[in-house]
Design an enzyme around this catalytic site. Structure first.
Site, PDB file in Angstrom:
ATOM      1  N   GLY A  30       7.388  23.226  13.778  1.00  0.00           N
ATOM      2  CA  GLY A  30       7.363  23.170  12.329  1.00  0.00           C
ATOM      3  C   GLY A  30       6.973  24.523  11.764  1.00  0.00           C
ATOM      4  N   TYR A  31       7.288  24.695  10.501  1.00  0.00           N
ATOM      5  CA  TYR A  31       7.091  25.986   9.854  1.00  0.00           C
ATOM      6  C   TYR A  31       6.020  25.884   8.784  1.00  0.00           C
ATOM      7  CZ  TYR A  31      10.946  27.176  12.660  1.00  0.00           C
ATOM      8  OH  TYR A  31      11.714  27.390  13.758  1.00  0.00           O
ATOM      9  N   ILE A  32       4.979  26.671   8.966  1.00  0.00           N
ATOM     10  CA  ILE A  32       3.884  26.752   7.996  1.00  0.00           C
ATOM     11  C   ILE A  32       4.304  27.682   6.869  1.00  0.00           C
ATOM     12  CG2 ILE A  32       1.487  27.484   7.689  1.00  0.00           C
ATOM     13  CD1 ILE A  32       1.081  26.639  10.680  1.00  0.00           C
ATOM     14  N   ASN A  85       8.362  21.654   7.314  1.00  0.00           N
ATOM     15  CA  ASN A  85       9.599  21.124   7.856  1.00  0.00           C
ATOM     16  C   ASN A  85       9.708  21.597   9.299  1.00  0.00           C
ATOM     17  OD1 ASN A  85      10.555  23.889   7.593  1.00  0.00           O
ATOM     18  ND2 ASN A  85      10.783  23.422   5.435  1.00  0.00           N
TER      19      ASN A  85
END
Length: 158
Positions: A30-32, A85
């Site tokens: 996931g992307y922070i 996401n």
């Protein structure tokens, strides 16, 4: 400075499915943070977890990269709490002609996409492509994992 030098290719599905391959590892990532200049990613890969920071380079082959293994419980928590996401895939590591190809077979919203990557020591390094490797997509940003997280393959029209 950490630098990743990588080229990315599509995979012939029929040839891939016929290939004798090792067991893959399931990845959830996931992307922070993900913008035009940088990405902060958390990845859970089997029993391991990583926090990765990537910058954008002058081209799409080389970019800064810093990756740190973190406790699996931290990785799971970061995915659940901070990731906006993400993507899921199974990664296979295939040795071929002195290199290791990492082949990602995507699942979930990116089902049907198979991408092969090769990491190099320098941008002009020569390598041989396996028969199951097809079109190069290194310069096509839509194939980056950070893009697939927000613009999944299932929604592509071409």
């Amino acid at each position: 400075m950490g630098v990743e030098i990588e080229r990315k290719f599509l995979v012939d599905h029929d040839a891939w499915h016929k290939l004798d391959k090792p067991q893959g590892i399931h990845y959830r990532q996931g992307y922070i943070l993900s913008d035009d200049d940088k990405v902060v990613r958390v990845r859970v890969a089997g029993p391991h977890s990583y926090l990765t920071l990537k910058g954008r380079g002058a081209n799409n082959i080389s970019r800064s990269e810093y990756e740190y293994e973190i406790p699996i419980t931290d990785g799971e928590e970061l995915l659940a709490t901070f990731a906006k996401n993400g993507t899921q895939k199974t990664r296979y590591r295939i040795p071929y002609s002195g290199f290791t190809w990492e082949v990602d077979v995507f699942s979930g919203d990116n089902e049907g996409l198979i991408v092969a990557e090769i990491e190099l020591n320098h941008e002009d390094e020569k390598f041989e492509k396996p028969a199951w490797v097809t079109q190069e997509v290194t310069d096509e940003g839509r194939y980056t994992n950070s893009n697939l997280a927000v613009h999944p393959f299932k929604n592509w029209t071409s």
